[in-house]
Design an enzyme around this catalytic site. Structure first.
Site, PDB file in Angstrom:
ATOM      1  N   GLY A  49      57.621  66.394  56.905  1.00  0.00           N
ATOM      2  CA  GLY A  49      58.563  65.559  56.172  1.00  0.00           C
ATOM      3  C   GLY A  49      59.750  66.277  55.564  1.00  0.00           C
ATOM      4  O   GLY A  49      60.861  65.739  55.551  1.00  0.00           O
ATOM      5  N   ASP A 107      54.563  61.969  45.245  1.00  0.00           N
ATOM      6  CA  ASP A 107      53.987  60.656  44.956  1.00  0.00           C
ATOM      7  C   ASP A 107      52.940  60.860  43.846  1.00  0.00           C
ATOM      8  O   ASP A 107      53.298  60.952  42.673  1.00  0.00           O
ATOM      9  CB  ASP A 107      53.399  60.137  46.275  1.00  0.00           C
ATOM     10  N   LYS A 135      58.191  59.609  42.770  1.00  0.00           N
ATOM     11  CA  LYS A 135      57.745  58.303  42.255  1.00  0.00           C
ATOM     12  C   LYS A 135      57.090  58.537  40.897  1.00  0.00           C
ATOM     13  O   LYS A 135      55.880  58.819  40.828  1.00  0.00           O
ATOM     14  CB  LYS A 135      56.735  57.671  43.220  1.00  0.00           C
ATOM     15  N   PHE A 156      56.686  52.115  49.232  1.00  0.00           N
ATOM     16  CA  PHE A 156      56.732  53.010  50.390  1.00  0.00           C
ATOM     17  C   PHE A 156      58.151  53.072  50.969  1.00  0.00           C
ATOM     18  O   PHE A 156      58.798  52.044  51.155  1.00  0.00           O
ATOM     19  CB  PHE A 156      55.752  52.518  51.453  1.00  0.00           C
ATOM     20  N   ASP A 163      58.334  59.365  56.997  1.00  0.00           N
ATOM     21  CA  ASP A 163      57.926  58.623  58.201  1.00  0.00           C
ATOM     22  C   ASP A 163      56.919  57.530  57.911  1.00  0.00           C
ATOM     23  O   ASP A 163      56.299  57.491  56.840  1.00  0.00           O
ATOM     24  CB  ASP A 163      57.275  59.591  59.191  1.00  0.00           C
ATOM     25  N   ARG A 169      61.740  59.260  60.625  1.00  0.00           N
ATOM     26  CA  ARG A 169      62.219  60.490  59.972  1.00  0.00           C
ATOM     27  C   ARG A 169      63.704  60.716  60.215  1.00  0.00           C
ATOM     28  O   ARG A 169      64.396  61.305  59.399  1.00  0.00           O
ATOM     29  CB  ARG A 169      61.465  61.704  60.515  1.00  0.00           C
TER      30      ARG A 169
HETATM   31  P1  5GP Z   1      51.251  63.116  47.044  1.00  0.00           P
HETATM   32  O1  5GP Z   1      50.301  64.209  47.442  1.00  0.00           O
HETATM   33  O2  5GP Z   1      52.301  63.524  46.058  1.00  0.00           O
HETATM   34  O3  5GP Z   1      50.505  61.873  46.613  1.00  0.00           O
HETATM   35  O4  5GP Z   1      51.971  62.617  48.331  1.00  0.00           O
HETATM   36  C1  5GP Z   1      52.789  63.393  49.024  1.00  0.00           C
HETATM   37  C2  5GP Z   1      52.814  62.998  50.470  1.00  0.00           C
HETATM   38  O5  5GP Z   1      52.476  61.607  50.689  1.00  0.00           O
HETATM   39  C3  5GP Z   1      54.211  63.146  50.950  1.00  0.00           C
HETATM   40  O6  5GP Z   1      54.470  64.453  51.403  1.00  0.00           O
HETATM   41  C4  5GP Z   1      54.293  62.109  52.044  1.00  0.00           C
HETATM   42  O7  5GP Z   1      53.799  62.643  53.253  1.00  0.00           O
HETATM   43  C5  5GP Z   1      53.343  61.008  51.615  1.00  0.00           C
HETATM   44  N1  5GP Z   1      54.043  59.902  50.937  1.00  0.00           N
HETATM   45  C6  5GP Z   1      53.884  59.494  49.658  1.00  0.00           C
HETATM   46  N2  5GP Z   1      54.671  58.438  49.381  1.00  0.00           N
HETATM   47  C7  5GP Z   1      55.338  58.169  50.513  1.00  0.00           C
HETATM   48  C8  5GP Z   1      56.339  57.187  50.854  1.00  0.00           C
HETATM   49  O8  5GP Z   1      56.776  56.328  50.076  1.00  0.00           O
HETATM   50  N3  5GP Z   1      56.801  57.248  52.137  1.00  0.00           N
HETATM   51  C9  5GP Z   1      56.362  58.137  53.048  1.00  0.00           C
HETATM   52  N4  5GP Z   1      56.895  58.082  54.269  1.00  0.00           N
HETATM   53  N5  5GP Z   1      55.444  59.075  52.753  1.00  0.00           N
HETATM   54  C10 5GP Z   1      54.936  59.091  51.499  1.00  0.00           C
END
Ligand code: 5GP
Length: 183
Positions: A49, A107, A135, A156, A163, A169
């Protein structure tokens, strides 16, 4: 380009324009250059990403630095699986170095926490993160998020490296998943 696109039967609405994204990346690049100019840092790109954000940012950094890549995965479709899998590990000696993690999105912060632990164990001197999007309402972590392009709601998004099951992407703008009454 259209205001709405679809992948796998889900509609996405244009949300952050490419020009705004470029402006924010320019601002982040200036801040990061100021902070790291004399420190010979390692910039750690999280595949897949963060590739596009990393390229856009790196082109604007005006100090000597090295890059390295890791690959972790926690998402399936539009949902977090709740656990972070390491797919490609750290291939660089970070001991004693400042490391700046580059992310497309933070996230819950689980991925960041996982990488932070890995870098701490590997002896990094100082660990920070720069992310194109955050977020805040989903973030459940005590670690500071140092450089943020856009704070976005807990919906999302795709585009600029983000993606849905591998697609989206290469969109230059960022799109947000439409709720049922917007489709
Ligand atoms: P975390 O570990 O912070 O919960 O999430 C990080 C990963 O979740 C990001 O690197 C991504 O791959 C995925 N992710 C979280 N939210 C989104 C979103 O709104 N869109 C997309 N495409 N991926 C997300």
């Amino acid at each position: 380009m259209s205001e709405t696109i679809s992948f796998f039967g889900k509609s996405f609405i244009k949300y952050i324009l490419s020009e705004q994204i470029d402006t924010e990346i320019g601002r982040l690049a200036a801040e990061i250059s100021e902070e790291y100019r004399n420190d010979d840092p390692i910039l750690l790109i999280t595949l897949n990403g963060a590739i596009i954000f990393a390229v856009d940012l790196l082109k604007r950094l005006d100090f000597p630095c090295r890059i390295s890549c890791v690959k972790v995965s926690s998402y399936c479709g539009t949902e977090s699986t709740g656990s972070v899998k390491g797919l490609i590990g750290l291939n660089e000696d970070v001991r004693g170095h400042r490391v700046l993690i580059l992310e497309d999105i933070v996230d819950t912060g689980r991925t960041y926490q996982h990488l932070h632990r890995m870098l701490t164990d590997a002896g990094a001197r100082d660990i920070r993160i720069a992310t194109l999007t955050l977020k805040p309402d989903a973030y459940k972590n005590d670690l500071p998020v140092h450089y943020v392009g856009f704070r976005i709601p807990n919906k999302f998004v795709i585009g600029r490296g983000l993606d849905i099951d591998g697609y989206g992407r290469n969109l230059n703008d960022i799109y947000q998943l439409a709720t049922s009454n917007e489709q």
